[in-house]
Design a protein around this motif. Structure first.
Motif, PDB file in Angstrom:
ATOM      1  N   THR A  39       0.842  -1.203   0.000  1.00 27.61           N
ATOM      2  CA  THR A  39       0.000   0.000   0.000  1.00 27.61           C
ATOM      3  C   THR A  39       0.879   1.255   0.000  1.00 27.61           C
ATOM      4  O   THR A  39       2.077   1.191   0.287  1.00 27.61           O
ATOM      5  CB  THR A  39      -0.912   0.038   1.231  1.00 27.61           C
ATOM      6  OG1 THR A  39      -0.089   0.213   2.399  1.00 27.61           O
ATOM      7  CG2 THR A  39      -1.761  -1.221   1.342  1.00 27.61           C
ATOM      8  N   ALA A  40       0.257   2.384  -0.270  1.00 29.78           N
ATOM      9  CA  ALA A  40       0.974   3.659  -0.217  1.00 29.78           C
ATOM     10  C   ALA A  40       1.482   3.929   1.195  1.00 29.78           C
ATOM     11  O   ALA A  40       2.589   4.445   1.379  1.00 29.78           O
ATOM     12  CB  ALA A  40       0.079   4.794  -0.691  1.00 29.78           C
TER      13      ALA A  40
ATOM     14  N   ARG B 211       1.904  10.446  -1.681  1.00 29.23           N
ATOM     15  CA  ARG B 211       1.203   9.720  -2.736  1.00 29.23           C
ATOM     16  C   ARG B 211       1.413  10.464  -4.044  1.00 29.23           C
ATOM     17  O   ARG B 211       0.470  10.951  -4.666  1.00 29.23           O
ATOM     18  CB  ARG B 211      -0.288   9.608  -2.420  1.00 29.23           C
ATOM     19  CG  ARG B 211      -0.608   8.606  -1.335  1.00 29.23           C
ATOM     20  CD  ARG B 211      -2.100   8.559  -1.024  1.00 29.23           C
ATOM     21  NE  ARG B 211      -2.460   7.387  -0.259  1.00 29.23           N
ATOM     22  CZ  ARG B 211      -2.170   7.190   1.019  1.00 29.23           C
ATOM     23  NH1 ARG B 211      -1.485   8.106   1.677  1.00 29.23           N
ATOM     24  NH2 ARG B 211      -2.534   6.091   1.647  1.00 29.23           N
TER      25      ARG B 211
ATOM     26  N   VAL C 232       0.777   5.353  -7.365  1.00 36.08           N
ATOM     27  CA  VAL C 232       1.395   6.431  -6.611  1.00 36.08           C
ATOM     28  C   VAL C 232       2.783   5.981  -6.146  1.00 36.08           C
ATOM     29  O   VAL C 232       3.115   4.797  -6.238  1.00 36.08           O
ATOM     30  CB  VAL C 232       0.535   6.837  -5.388  1.00 36.08           C
ATOM     31  CG1 VAL C 232      -0.824   7.365  -5.833  1.00 36.08           C
ATOM     32  CG2 VAL C 232       0.366   5.676  -4.416  1.00 36.08           C
TER      33      VAL C 232
ATOM     34  N   SER D  18      -2.549   2.641  -4.261  1.00 36.77           N
ATOM     35  CA  SER D  18      -2.814   3.275  -2.959  1.00 36.77           C
ATOM     36  C   SER D  18      -3.219   2.273  -1.899  1.00 36.77           C
ATOM     37  O   SER D  18      -2.734   2.316  -0.775  1.00 36.77           O
ATOM     38  CB  SER D  18      -3.891   4.356  -3.081  1.00 36.77           C
ATOM     39  OG  SER D  18      -3.352   5.492  -3.702  1.00 36.77           O
TER      40      SER D  18
END
Length: 154
Positions: A22-23, A55, A70, A146
């Motif tokens: 994940t971001a 991000r 991102v 994200s």
């Protein structure tokens, strides 16, 4: 975002629509690498956050990758170190990186620019010096989704 980070961003982005970290995880790892790499530099070094992307856009069409990804990045200005010792700092960070599963991508010009990538996760870091005596440490994630999974195309 600095031009330096933009260069890292455009080359750090991978392709495809595969799941990623994940971001938030990318941001934690970017900061962790930034902190750990400092072990190679003298204790008197002072670090000032120069730019940061939580991000940042990683939809660069030139990488042929999926849109809507991102990246995380941090650029630190390093102060308090003598310009005359910059070659020693580059050698120290190169050794640290190589001992921590990073490989050199670019080292040109020597003692002015050193760019590395982690073999396991694709995170990239760089040390850059300029003629004015500035020294900068950058850490950048690969492109990630994200929430870790591709966004369905509509």
């Amino acid at each position: 975002m600095s031009c330096f980070a933009a260069v890292l961003m455009s080359t750090a982005c991978g392709s495809g629509a595969q799941p990623t970290i994940t971001a938030d995880q990318a941001n934690l790892q970017v900061e962790d690498y930034s902190l750990k790499a400092r072990e190679a530099l003298p204790a008197e070094a002072r670090y000032t956050l120069f730019s940061s992307e939580q991000r940042g856009d990683c939809s660069d069409p030139s990488d042929h990758g999926a849109k809507n990804r991102v990246l995380a990045s941090r650029d630190y200005r390093i102060e308090g170190l003598a310009k005359d010792n910059f070659p020693r700092y580059f050698d120290a960070l190169r050794a640290w990186w190589q001992n921590h599963n990073f490989r050199v991508l670019d080292n040109n010009p020597p003692n002015e620019y050193l760019w590395v990538e982690n073999n396991a996760d694709g995170f990239r870091m760089a040390l850059q010096a300029n003629s004015a005596g500035g020294l900068f440490l950058t850490s950048t994630s690969p492109c990630v989704w994200s929430n870790g999974t591709p966004i369905p195309e509509t």
